[in-house]
Write an enzyme that holds these catalytic residues in place. Sequence first.
Site, mmCIF file in Angstrom:
data_model
loop_
_atom_site.group_PDB
_atom_site.id
_atom_site.type_symbol
_atom_site.label_atom_id
_atom_site.label_comp_id
_atom_site.label_asym_id
_atom_site.label_seq_id
_atom_site.Cartn_x
_atom_site.Cartn_y
_atom_site.Cartn_z
ATOM 1 N NE ARG A 70 -18.564 -7.681 145.769
ATOM 2 C CZ ARG A 70 -18.957 -8.408 146.798
ATOM 3 N NH1 ARG A 70 -19.338 -7.829 147.920
ATOM 4 N NH2 ARG A 70 -19.013 -9.714 146.720
ATOM 5 C CE1 TYR A 211 -8.726 -5.318 142.033
ATOM 6 C CE2 TYR A 211 -10.893 -6.238 142.373
ATOM 7 C CZ TYR A 211 -9.609 -6.353 141.874
ATOM 8 O OH TYR A 211 -9.222 -7.488 141.209
ATOM 9 C CE LYS A 220 -21.392 -7.473 142.246
ATOM 10 N NZ LYS A 220 -22.229 -8.599 141.781
ATOM 11 C CG HIS A 240 -25.803 -11.151 142.746
ATOM 12 N ND1 HIS A 240 -25.087 -11.840 143.697
ATOM 13 C CD2 HIS A 240 -24.889 -10.778 141.815
ATOM 14 C CE1 HIS A 240 -23.812 -11.873 143.359
ATOM 15 N NE2 HIS A 240 -23.671 -11.245 142.232
ATOM 16 C CB SER A 262 -19.249 -13.278 144.914
ATOM 17 O OG SER A 262 -20.115 -12.218 145.186
ATOM 18 C CB CYS A 264 -21.117 -19.857 143.077
ATOM 19 S SG CYS A 264 -20.985 -19.953 144.851
ATOM 20 C CG ASP A 287 -22.727 -9.769 138.653
ATOM 21 O OD1 ASP A 287 -22.735 -10.768 139.391
ATOM 22 O OD2 ASP A 287 -22.385 -8.640 139.048
ATOM 23 N NE ARG A 378 -13.625 -9.970 140.505
ATOM 24 C CZ ARG A 378 -14.910 -10.221 140.771
ATOM 25 N NH1 ARG A 378 -15.808 -10.227 139.821
ATOM 26 N NH2 ARG A 378 -15.290 -10.487 141.992
#
Length: 594
Positions: A70, A211, A220, A240, A262, A264, A287, A378
């Site tokens: 991102r 991406y 998102k 989130h 993100s 974690c 997510d 990913r």
Amino acid sequence: MKTAHQRLLAWVAEVEAMCQPDSVEWIHGSSIEYDRLMQRMVETGAATRLNRNRRPNSYLFRSDPSDVARVENRTFIACTSREDAGPTNNWIDPAELKKTMTALYTGCMKGRTMYVIPFSMGPIGSPLSRIGVEITDSPYVVVNMQIMTRVGERVLEALGERGEFIPCLHSVGAPLADGQEDVAWPCAPMEQKYIAHFPDENLIWSYGSGYGGNALLGKKCLALRIASNMARREGWMAEHMLILRLINPQGKRFHLAAAFPSACGKTNLAMLQPTIPGWRCECIGDDIAWMKIAADGRLYAINPEAGFFGVAPGTSMKSNPMAMRTLDGNSIFTNCALTDDGDIWWEGMDGPCDHAIDWKGDDWTPESGKVAAHPNARFTAPAAQCPVICEDWENPAGVPIDGFIFGGRRTQVVPLVTEALDFDHGVFMGAMSASETTAAALDVGQKLRRDPFAMLPFCGYNMADYWAHWFAMGDRLGAKTPKIFYVNWFRTSRDGRWLWPGFGENSRVLKWICQRIEGAIAARQTPIGQMPRDGDLDLEGLDIPAEDFAELMEVDRRAFNDDLDDAEEYLARFGDRVPKRLRAQLEAQRKRLA
Ligand code: OXD
Ligand code: MN
């Protein structure tokens, strides 16, 4: 494609006229269509089919080395007034941004096919779901959207002739001149990339990147940045957060929603395998959570997505066996390494790899002195394939949330688990969350960043107003507010060792959380919240030295006070918009720490 939705047809025609693609294809959502698109991408060299015997129906893509995550610096919230976007978002006047982007979009799909993807975020027909339509010139985006959302004709049917939809326009920003050969991963240079949100009209425009969150606009952009605006206007929540169901040995169910920045370990926690006897965990989402107060006055959550778009490196049978099994087939891999037997590999996966083709397409051995998979490589996989997916994961009514968990990656200061003193204190905890940074975003330099509610890159309006919205939701929920907890799996000792084993052992912390929710045990009050009393956290069978455990639970008043100084400076950025209740929490915490 059969739709009589005039507004949709008009928008598609308008985009076609502006972008000037060679052809237009509406996505029906069938597996034949998916296979055909994949086959085409294999033929053009954009995709590699993996060894069918090892990973059936799975493909590897390699992005351009400049387009790997991102781009927060190129992400914009274009509402009318800059103040409404707030200091944590990039803002451009909507008319100006539209002018700039219209120039870029004009003719941008020349030589390409324009795909129209009707998609639903959330189970089709759920009162919590929302419909979007993504127009894109990237077939990679189409196949990913087919996994990550519900797409195609059934969505158009649900939309009918007049239903509301969120228009999402995407282009890789790489038109082809006559006869010009395409590249495997077309994209535009950084300064031409724009991930733009127009919240006042529920509109998304994305240009220049192929991406992840930049391009799969349901995730998102829609489900967080635009949805957070809608949720605020309409009185619900777009967060989130992962959603999980924990079942105790007596069969009692608890539903927890947890927000972490993100990378974690959200996906790991969402698919946790408890190590304590008799406890089970089921995954509902990894997510995003959309939550609404139902007729019984409780908060119910759905996962608006249909797949997982997870960080691959570090995922293994040890860290997340359920994710590994989810990836057995029907999956897309991006920027992973390709092994000699036609399978994928990444750093941290089980077993070594002696030779591979790395994410850039180069020869790789462990001696190469570089990583084989990009740190933000990913996997995209259908949620339904997860062995511990909850039977209610697509329940249109959602699941009732019993507790919220916040956290981040903090090697220092923050203890393993703390419970908020009350809902307002929990909002304060969420607002003050901070984490040491990772690879999910390309362009965040500093090491520790405040990431309120893990929403810093995803809140589509002024963060201070978002905190006010949390207080307002708390008021509406009254006695039915979920309890709030803060966890930190990542604390290290003074000599740099992990103090907590993490992964499945995190179930021990979740057990304590459930016991607190049930009111089954008391807690110890500390200046920063309630904590487990000696012996309350189930450590049976775990070999943690007493000194390590003490360090893991330590509340260093000085360090917390320093943290509050930093928090106060942070809040100052939001000026008068900070809710008084949040400032009151900060003052109260200071007094407790004195
Ligand atoms: C994600 C992120 O990809 O949060 O989920 O960055
Ligand atoms: Mn995320």
